[in-house]
Design a protein around this motif. Structure first.
Motif, PDB file in Angstrom:
ATOM      1  N   TYR A   1     -29.669   1.819  12.142  1.00  0.00           N
ATOM      2  CA  TYR A   1     -28.746   1.548  11.049  1.00  0.00           C
ATOM      3  C   TYR A   1     -29.213   2.240   9.777  1.00  0.00           C
ATOM      4  O   TYR A   1     -28.416   2.791   9.021  1.00  0.00           O
TER       5      TYR A   1
ATOM      6  N   LEU B   1     -27.321   4.854   7.469  1.00  0.00           N
ATOM      7  CA  LEU B   1     -27.122   4.547   6.051  1.00  0.00           C
ATOM      8  C   LEU B   1     -27.634   5.696   5.195  1.00  0.00           C
ATOM      9  O   LEU B   1     -27.001   6.101   4.213  1.00  0.00           O
TER      10      LEU B   1
ATOM     11  N   PHE C   1     -25.226   8.495   5.204  1.00  0.00           N
ATOM     12  CA  PHE C   1     -24.089   8.261   4.309  1.00  0.00           C
ATOM     13  C   PHE C   1     -24.482   8.438   2.857  1.00  0.00           C
ATOM     14  O   PHE C   1     -23.723   8.965   2.050  1.00  0.00           O
TER      15      PHE C   1
ATOM     16  N   PHE D   1     -17.162  13.311  -1.761  1.00  0.00           N
ATOM     17  CA  PHE D   1     -15.974  13.896  -1.144  1.00  0.00           C
ATOM     18  C   PHE D   1     -15.297  14.921  -2.026  1.00  0.00           C
ATOM     19  O   PHE D   1     -14.743  15.900  -1.540  1.00  0.00           O
TER      20      PHE D   1
ATOM     21  N   VAL E   1     -14.713  29.442  -0.855  1.00  0.00           N
ATOM     22  CA  VAL E   1     -16.098  29.382  -0.389  1.00  0.00           C
ATOM     23  C   VAL E   1     -16.172  29.750   1.076  1.00  0.00           C
ATOM     24  O   VAL E   1     -17.130  30.354   1.532  1.00  0.00           O
TER      25      VAL E   1
ATOM     26  N   PRO F   1     -20.968  23.115  -7.262  1.00  0.00           N
ATOM     27  CA  PRO F   1     -19.547  22.766  -7.197  1.00  0.00           C
ATOM     28  C   PRO F   1     -18.717  23.728  -8.035  1.00  0.00           C
ATOM     29  O   PRO F   1     -19.185  24.293  -9.021  1.00  0.00           O
TER      30      PRO F   1
ATOM     31  N   LEU G   1      -8.783  11.453  -0.710  1.00  0.00           N
ATOM     32  CA  LEU G   1     -10.178  11.189  -1.056  1.00  0.00           C
ATOM     33  C   LEU G   1     -10.469   9.694  -1.050  1.00  0.00           C
ATOM     34  O   LEU G   1     -11.516   9.244  -0.591  1.00  0.00           O
TER      35      LEU G   1
ATOM     36  N   ALA H   1     -10.856   8.407   2.417  1.00  0.00           N
ATOM     37  CA  ALA H   1     -12.148   8.786   2.991  1.00  0.00           C
ATOM     38  C   ALA H   1     -13.273   7.971   2.363  1.00  0.00           C
ATOM     39  O   ALA H   1     -14.187   7.494   3.047  1.00  0.00           O
ATOM     40  N   GLN H   2     -13.171   7.828   1.026  1.00  0.00           N
ATOM     41  CA  GLN H   2     -14.216   7.061   0.332  1.00  0.00           C
ATOM     42  C   GLN H   2     -14.254   5.624   0.825  1.00  0.00           C
ATOM     43  O   GLN H   2     -15.325   5.044   1.005  1.00  0.00           O
TER      44      GLN H   2
ATOM     45  N   LYS I   1     -15.949   5.452   4.070  1.00  0.00           N
ATOM     46  CA  LYS I   1     -17.398   5.593   3.895  1.00  0.00           C
ATOM     47  C   LYS I   1     -18.004   4.310   3.351  1.00  0.00           C
ATOM     48  O   LYS I   1     -19.055   3.861   3.817  1.00  0.00           O
TER      49      LYS I   1
ATOM     50  N   ALA J   1     -18.169   1.682   5.958  1.00  0.00           N
ATOM     51  CA  ALA J   1     -19.248   1.962   6.908  1.00  0.00           C
ATOM     52  C   ALA J   1     -20.586   1.568   6.311  1.00  0.00           C
ATOM     53  O   ALA J   1     -21.421   0.921   6.961  1.00  0.00           O
ATOM     54  N   MET J   2     -20.793   1.943   5.048  1.00  0.00           N
ATOM     55  CA  MET J   2     -22.089   1.640   4.435  1.00  0.00           C
ATOM     56  C   MET J   2     -22.300   0.142   4.311  1.00  0.00           C
ATOM     57  O   MET J   2     -23.375  -0.372   4.619  1.00  0.00           O
TER      58      MET J   2
ATOM     59  N   LEU K   1     -23.061  -1.337   7.584  1.00  0.00           N
ATOM     60  CA  LEU K   1     -24.433  -1.079   8.034  1.00  0.00           C
ATOM     61  C   LEU K   1     -25.423  -1.982   7.316  1.00  0.00           C
ATOM     62  O   LEU K   1     -26.338  -2.542   7.937  1.00  0.00           O
ATOM     63  N   THR K   2     -25.250  -2.105   5.990  1.00  0.00           N
ATOM     64  CA  THR K   2     -26.185  -2.980   5.263  1.00  0.00           C
ATOM     65  C   THR K   2     -26.073  -4.409   5.773  1.00  0.00           C
ATOM     66  O   THR K   2     -27.079  -5.097   5.932  1.00  0.00           O
TER      67      THR K   2
END
Lengths: 161, 252
Positions: free
Chosen positions: A115, A119, A122, A128, B24, B42, B128, B131-132, B135, B138-139, B142-143
């Protein structure tokens, strides 16, 4: 006789209850009620029985020597303590549980490492709004379009759109 | 240059992602062998500054030290005059159509540019944001999973308490059994001794009653008929005397 009392360890039922996972709560409750019943029974019995008044019996009973004989036998009587068959079983169970617990903790640590790796991935990802499509395909390899297998647009089976 | 024009009129354009991809991408595919793996900085948020939509600001800055503020304008005017007067650029019907087309285009871009840009930005923002969100989910997932694993490990540490409880139970049961045995022994002895005493009492009582019965029987049996007649006669005589005495008392 008093030495047996020391063997009892004080159990903090509150702390114990905290550590019980929710799916084993009913087992815990059963154990607690059993333990409480046993300890209640124990406290209801006095530690030593009331002493026998030998002098009264000596004067009351007419048969000579009977009381003396009883007294002698009683004083010399040693009541055997009940044999403890279960403690070794419990110790064996505890050793086994320790082993399986260690194995579980190892697995759990492996899972935690996985995990944490994800993490980290990520966290270290490009934000993004600064990402290019190439970065996106790198970060999420499952979204990469397979241009070799499906050379024509949209590069994936129509059902997946 | 065209990209600068579009970027300027739509000056609220923020997401340079799609443009960045093309630019790019092209630059990366050029460097095939000696790839520098350094992260690409960027892309700039806005394009280069331009004046009047087409002339880059750099020209004005270039000519400023020598000719001041009006320098490039004079240069432009001079060039146009030169082209027209020398007929290097001929005015014909195409000129008129060019003027009409360009004026319509400029009017359209100036009027609708910002709203179209905002719309395009919104589309990009939505992508965006999705997607954010993925993410972030997911984070956080996981925590949370890590937290749960740690909690489970903490729980496992409490297993010693279970076995302590079991051993306690066993010890208590044994102690209870032992005490019951003690009590049982004492009670049995007491019962036996009490039985003996009760037995003795019973014997004594039986003997007493038997003796009393026997004495009574023997006494009654020893009263012979001769004695009985004598005692009855004596009783009658006594009664007569008593009656005489009572009569005497009554009359007196």
């Amino acid at each position: 006789m008093a030495a047996r009392r020391v063997a009892l360890k004080a159990i903090d039922w509150v702390a114990f209850a905290e550590r019980v996972p929710p799916n084993q709560r009913s087992n815990f409750n059963a154990l607690k009620t059993r333990s409480d019943a046993i300890s209640a029974k124990l406290t209801s019995l006095p530690e030593t029985p009331a002493p026998i008044d030998w002098s009264y019996y000596r004067t009351a009973v007419a048969k000579p020597g009977m009381v003396d004989e009883f007294e002698k036998k009683f004083k010399g009587l040693k009541i055997p303590e009940p044999i403890d068959t279960q403690t070794s079983v419990i110790n064996a169970q505890e050793a086994e549980a320790t082993k399986s617990a260690m194995a579980y903790i190892e697995e759990s640590k492996v899972r935690i490492a996985e995990y944490e790796k994800e993490l980290l991935k990520f966290k270290n990802m490009v934000p993004f709004d600064q990402m290019t499509l190439e970065d996106y395909y790198e970060a999420f390899p499952e979204t990469k379009l397979d241009k070799v297998k499906y050379p024509y647009w949209p590069h994936k089976p129509i059902a997946d759109l | 240059m065209m990209s600068r024009l579009v970027i300027l009129s739509a000056n609220s354009l923020k997401g340079s992602g799609p443009f960045g991809a093309g630019l790019v991408h092209a630059s990366r595919s050029l460097h095939t062998s000696s790839q520098s793996r350094a992260p690409v900085p960027p892309l700039p948020e806005t394009g280069g500054k331009v004046r009047h939509g087409i002339f880059p600001e750099e020209i004005f800055q270039l000519l400023y030290p020598k000719t001041g503020v009006t320098g490039p304008y004079m240069l432009g005017t001079g060039l146009i005059t030169y082209l027209l007067s020398k007929e290097l650029y001929v005015i014909n019907n195409e000129t008129l159509s060019a003027i009409c087309i360009f004026s319509v285009i400029i009017y359209g871009v100036k009027k609708f540019g910002p709203s179209v840009a905002a719309f395009a930005d919104k589309l990009n923002e939505e992508k965006l944001a999705k997607a954010q969100e993925v993410k972030d989910l997911a984070m956080s997932g996981l925590t949370q999973a890590i937290e749960n694993e740690k909690k489970e490990q903490w729980r496992v540490e409490g297993r010693a308490m279970l076995f302590d409880a079991k051993r306690n139970n066993v010890a208590m049961l044994l102690e209870t059994n032992y005490r019951e045995r003690l009590h049982m022994v004492t009670n049995e002895i007491k019962r036996r001794l009490d039985y003996q005493i009760a037995l003795q009492h019973l014997n004594r009582r039986l003997e007493q009653e038997h003796m009393i019965n026997w004495v009574e029987k023997s006494v009654i049996g020893s009263i012979t008929p001769q004695q009985e007649k004598e005692s009855i006669a004596k009783c009658i005589a006594d009664l007569k005397m008593l009656a005489k005495n009572t009569q005497a008392k009554a009359t007196v």
